[in-house]
Motif scaffolding. Sequence first.
Motif, PDB file in Angstrom:
ATOM      1  N   ALA A  17       0.838  -1.196   0.000  1.00  0.00           N
ATOM      2  CA  ALA A  17       0.000   0.000   0.000  1.00  0.00           C
ATOM      3  C   ALA A  17       0.874   1.248   0.000  1.00  0.00           C
ATOM      4  N   TYR A  18       2.010   1.203   0.734  1.00  0.00           N
ATOM      5  CA  TYR A  18       2.863   2.383   0.735  1.00  0.00           C
ATOM      6  C   TYR A  18       3.563   2.562  -0.604  1.00  0.00           C
ATOM      7  N   GLY A  19       3.908   1.447  -1.255  1.00  0.00           N
ATOM      8  CA  GLY A  19       4.437   1.535  -2.616  1.00  0.00           C
ATOM      9  C   GLY A  19       3.406   2.154  -3.546  1.00  0.00           C
ATOM     10  N   PHE A  20       2.188   1.753  -3.316  1.00  0.00           N
ATOM     11  CA  PHE A  20       1.065   2.235  -4.104  1.00  0.00           C
ATOM     12  C   PHE A  20       0.905   3.739  -3.921  1.00  0.00           C
ATOM     13  N   LEU A  21       0.999   4.202  -2.663  1.00  0.00           N
ATOM     14  CA  LEU A  21       0.883   5.632  -2.389  1.00  0.00           C
ATOM     15  C   LEU A  21       1.999   6.395  -3.094  1.00  0.00           C
ATOM     16  N   LEU A  22       3.188   5.801  -3.095  1.00  0.00           N
ATOM     17  CA  LEU A  22       4.331   6.439  -3.763  1.00  0.00           C
ATOM     18  C   LEU A  22       4.016   6.639  -5.240  1.00  0.00           C
ATOM     19  N   ILE A  23       3.445   5.610  -5.860  1.00  0.00           N
ATOM     20  CA  ILE A  23       3.098   5.710  -7.276  1.00  0.00           C
ATOM     21  C   ILE A  23       2.043   6.799  -7.467  1.00  0.00           C
ATOM     22  N   CYS A  24       1.061   6.852  -6.564  1.00  0.00           N
ATOM     23  CA  CYS A  24       0.013   7.866  -6.655  1.00  0.00           C
ATOM     24  C   CYS A  24       0.604   9.266  -6.507  1.00  0.00           C
ATOM     25  N   VAL A  25       1.580   9.419  -5.605  1.00  0.00           N
ATOM     26  CA  VAL A  25       2.206  10.724  -5.414  1.00  0.00           C
ATOM     27  C   VAL A  25       2.955  11.129  -6.686  1.00  0.00           C
ATOM     28  N   LEU A  26       3.691  10.156  -7.273  1.00  0.00           N
ATOM     29  CA  LEU A  26       4.402  10.436  -8.524  1.00  0.00           C
ATOM     30  C   LEU A  26       3.431  10.908  -9.588  1.00  0.00           C
ATOM     31  N   ASN A  27       2.295  10.230  -9.624  1.00  0.00           N
ATOM     32  CA  ASN A  27       1.251  10.556 -10.566  1.00  0.00           C
ATOM     33  C   ASN A  27       0.814  12.004 -10.382  1.00  0.00           C
ATOM     34  N   THR A  28       0.592  12.372  -9.109  1.00  0.00           N
ATOM     35  CA  THR A  28       0.147  13.722  -8.801  1.00  0.00           C
ATOM     36  C   THR A  28       1.220  14.746  -9.158  1.00  0.00           C
ATOM     37  N   VAL A  29       2.482  14.381  -8.906  1.00  0.00           N
ATOM     38  CA  VAL A  29       3.575  15.296  -9.285  1.00  0.00           C
ATOM     39  C   VAL A  29       3.490  15.583 -10.782  1.00  0.00           C
ATOM     40  N   GLY A  30       3.342  14.530 -11.568  1.00  0.00           N
ATOM     41  CA  GLY A  30       3.281  14.690 -13.022  1.00  0.00           C
ATOM     42  C   GLY A  30       2.160  15.616 -13.436  1.00  0.00           C
ATOM     43  N   LEU A  31       0.993  15.375 -12.871  1.00  0.00           N
ATOM     44  CA  LEU A  31      -0.174  16.166 -13.265  1.00  0.00           C
ATOM     45  C   LEU A  31      -0.047  17.614 -12.806  1.00  0.00           C
ATOM     46  N   LEU A  32       0.443  17.809 -11.573  1.00  0.00           N
ATOM     47  CA  LEU A  32       0.633  19.174 -11.066  1.00  0.00           C
ATOM     48  C   LEU A  32       1.651  19.919 -11.923  1.00  0.00           C
ATOM     49  N   LEU A  33       2.698  19.189 -12.294  1.00  0.00           N
ATOM     50  CA  LEU A  33       3.747  19.783 -13.108  1.00  0.00           C
ATOM     51  C   LEU A  33       3.162  20.235 -14.443  1.00  0.00           C
ATOM     52  N   ALA A  34       2.365  19.380 -15.040  1.00  0.00           N
ATOM     53  CA  ALA A  34       1.723  19.708 -16.304  1.00  0.00           C
ATOM     54  C   ALA A  34       0.918  20.992 -16.148  1.00  0.00           C
ATOM     55  N   LYS A  35       0.146  21.057 -15.073  1.00  0.00           N
ATOM     56  CA  LYS A  35      -0.692  22.231 -14.847  1.00  0.00           C
ATOM     57  C   LYS A  35       0.140  23.493 -14.702  1.00  0.00           C
ATOM     58  N   CYS A  36       1.207  23.367 -13.914  1.00  0.00           N
ATOM     59  CA  CYS A  36       1.920  24.600 -13.598  1.00  0.00           C
ATOM     60  C   CYS A  36       2.739  25.080 -14.791  1.00  0.00           C
ATOM     61  N   LEU A  37       3.256  24.150 -15.611  1.00  0.00           N
ATOM     62  CA  LEU A  37       4.021  24.585 -16.777  1.00  0.00           C
ATOM     63  C   LEU A  37       3.097  25.303 -17.759  1.00  0.00           C
ATOM     64  N   ARG A  38       1.836  24.863 -17.766  1.00  0.00           N
ATOM     65  CA  ARG A  38       0.905  25.489 -18.680  1.00  0.00           C
ATOM     66  C   ARG A  38       0.613  26.925 -18.269  1.00  0.00           C
ATOM     67  N   ARG A  39       0.843  27.197 -16.985  1.00  0.00           N
ATOM     68  CA  ARG A  39       0.514  28.538 -16.506  1.00  0.00           C
ATOM     69  C   ARG A  39       1.735  29.435 -16.447  1.00  0.00           C
ATOM     70  N   SER A  40       2.747  29.100 -17.241  1.00  0.00           N
ATOM     71  CA  SER A  40       3.984  29.889 -17.229  1.00  0.00           C
ATOM     72  C   SER A  40       3.687  31.369 -17.467  1.00  0.00           C
ATOM     73  N   ARG A  41       2.775  31.615 -18.380  1.00  0.00           N
ATOM     74  CA  ARG A  41       2.505  33.006 -18.730  1.00  0.00           C
ATOM     75  C   ARG A  41       1.883  33.741 -17.536  1.00  0.00           C
ATOM     76  N   GLU A  42       0.943  33.076 -16.898  1.00  0.00           N
ATOM     77  CA  GLU A  42       0.290  33.674 -15.730  1.00  0.00           C
ATOM     78  C   GLU A  42       1.331  33.999 -14.658  1.00  0.00           C
ATOM     79  N   ILE A  43       2.263  33.032 -14.489  1.00  0.00           N
ATOM     80  CA  ILE A  43       3.306  33.244 -13.478  1.00  0.00           C
ATOM     81  C   ILE A  43       4.172  34.434 -13.883  1.00  0.00           C
ATOM     82  N   GLY A  44       4.497  34.504 -15.179  1.00  0.00           N
ATOM     83  CA  GLY A  44       5.306  35.610 -15.685  1.00  0.00           C
ATOM     84  C   GLY A  44       4.661  36.951 -15.360  1.00  0.00           C
TER      85      GLY A  44
END
Lengths: 435, 405
Positions: free
Chosen positions: A314-341
């Motif tokens: 289950a903890y391995g599973f959570l790790l995979i889920c966290v990685l998943n969330t990192v990927g998705l969050l990263l996608a979101k934030c890179l898309r908002r580069s202009r807003e951040i700028g």
Amino acid sequence: MFGYYLDLALRSLKRNKVLTALMVLSLALGIGACITTTTVLRLLSGDPLPQKSDRLFYPQVDPNGKQGYIAGQTEPPSTMPYIDAMYLLHARRAKRQAVVALTSGKIAPQRANERPFYSDGVQTTADFFGLFDAPFQYGGSWTAADDEGGAQVIVIAGFLNQKLFGGANSVGRTIRMNDHDFRIVGVLKPWSPQPRFYALDLGGHDYGGDGDAMFLPLKTAIDLKMGPQDLECYDTVTNMDDLAAAPCRWLGVWVELPDQAAVADYRMFLANYAREQVAQGRFSRDETAMLDLVDWLRHEQVVPDDVRLQAGLAYGFLLICVLNTVGLLLAKCLRRSREIGVRRALGATRGAVFAQFMVEAAIVGLVGGVLGLGFAELGLFGIRHQPAEYASLAHLDVSMFLFTFVVALLASLVAGLLPAWRACAVAPAPQLKAS
Amino acid sequence: MRILFQIRPILAALRSHKTAVMLLMLEIALTMAVLGNLVFVVYGTVQRSRVPTGVDESRIGVIQSIGVIGTANSGTIENDLAVLQAVPDVVAATYGGPPLWFTQRDSVFLDPSHGHKLGRVYEFQGSQGLSRTLGARIVHGVDLDDNEIPAVTRYTPTMEIPVLMTKALGQHLFPDGRALGGVIYDSGNNPLRVVGIVDHLRGSITGSPDDDWSIVTEFMYGHQDGGGGFMIRVRDAAQLPEALRAAAAALQKANPGHVSNKTFTMAELRADYFKSDLASGRMLVAILLILLVVTALGVSGLASFWVQQRRRQIGMRRALGATRRDILRYFQAENFLIVSGGVLLGAVFAYALNLFLMRRFELAHLPAHYLLAGAVVLWLLGQLAVLGPALRASAVPPVVATRSV
């Protein structure tokens, strides 16, 4: 400032509902699996007697022969022969001491037309109840004199009293067990420590159930030839009927020692006893051991392998889920580069941008935690319908409830770190130029 | 072949998303490590639940009896067995228990002084007819004979007792192959002479080779009373439930004081024996399925993000002559490359996890074909997850290229 970040985060999360839902769902599933398995793990590795587990000790000696003996490298076995158990009992070197074996007996019903039934029981000595804080509803324990005399007295559990006497005060009444009459001296309140620590390695279940149904003096049980559930012989047995003298080990001994000095004294006493036995030629090995209750449970590995495997998984599973969330969050934030700028150009510091994204991650975590709690309840519901000994005990308690949110926040903040760092590293100028 | 020409631009594109690609690869690698080992663990359990005990399982039923209450109508085992044998369809009956039940384990020795311990074996003890009722296949020597087994009344602690032994135990105790006729000692003093070798007889099924280390002894019972287990074997497996009911009723009728707790067939006993293992396996499979769903969602989410981000580039490619199919293939190939990277890393992780599990949980070595199967599953899963976003990408019209974003 925090309120502003919250507002920004909520707006951003709303803007891409599918991605947000994916993040929350994935985190929630991971948390649900973790909380479910951790609850079971905690349940199984719990302390059955928290108020005094650090004062209860389990002395061990080694009656095994020379064969296979390597001095200093062999561990004493988990049970001991009658002679040694009786010596420790009669020496009275501890505040309280009791000798334990498991048994079962055929109990005749009180009313006509009912069938006899088998019940699990414990053969032990008078101090057992005080030693383990077993609470009495009616009456009390038998006496040391009953132990010596092999009196036919018995203490029964509340549920057996309910079954036989409808819950009335049955002290002084008689029940028939294995075709012998026993006088009831005490009735216990519901008492079922989990795990059933005093029964480990004596040949019974470790978890679940209402506890043992009856408790009777060891000597009485031996006199009536009620054998123990488990028996291991280390030498040729000439007369199996005389268990007290047979070279077999089948008894557990528990002692209560109030402080460190008493523990040290008892260890010394035990070691001296083993050395004496070696000198007399009864023992070939002078190793002794004495673990406290919690260490003894750990030593006996009461937590089943498959439960530990599931928890690790289950903890391995959570790790995979966290990685998943990192990927998705990263996608979101890179898309908002202009807003951040734009925000940076208008004077927001890197720290402010970082904080904004961490707040967003935390919101994902909290919502994931709430949903994860739902998944955990679902998972535990599933566990309760498993055919395991401990199934009925699987419930979420307050501390696990809080733990869920700690895990959720921690997981989401860890997941948010990389995206937030990337976001605050965005250089404002190129972003502004591009539009 | 076209796909091969596309790989260079894909790699170039991926290079500009290093972090996201690494994350995805890591996720896939971890998924693969868990997937491979978990399937291996669960499959092991399922396989174990199918290992036969060696007895005639489909035709054996057990009547658990507490014995007789009160002395007014005491029964004898001899009578009980006669009653059971008279039940229609019953071919053999005995006083004794089946495998996977409360099987006794005892140490055995090659010399009476117990100096040299040879291991712990399962001891099947019962009345006359035990071996016949179990129906274990005798491959060498002879079955236990009612005329040669000792009467329980004449038992002395030093008399010689004939036993049946499993082939596996015979090979372990007598590596020279002379198990038949050999003598061993259990923790008592009785010499046990091997008169027959049975094919298999497993006392319990844990996956360890000593499961199949068993001996069978019979004693002649007559006027003794006894509680515990009675076993019957029927001619036709389909008749077992009926015969078992009839047998329990006959036992009760012949002996009203008999208290029989319950009756069960060997098949029910086996189902009960593996119930908790299989339930735990189901739980692992549930976690596994959720894990695959989460991974697929992650792949799909990131892919759709990339599609959205590259709408303009996709429009340009379309405007420059790429077909919708080319665009679809591009995203599929990209996914395949990422998953392949993940799978390679995953194979290493899977082996590392397996090594850890071998130390902690006595798991066997993970066979290579599990890794191959895991890779195929993840490739398929990746393609499935990317299909939606890739189709959306291929639907981007060329005109997008001409619009400013």
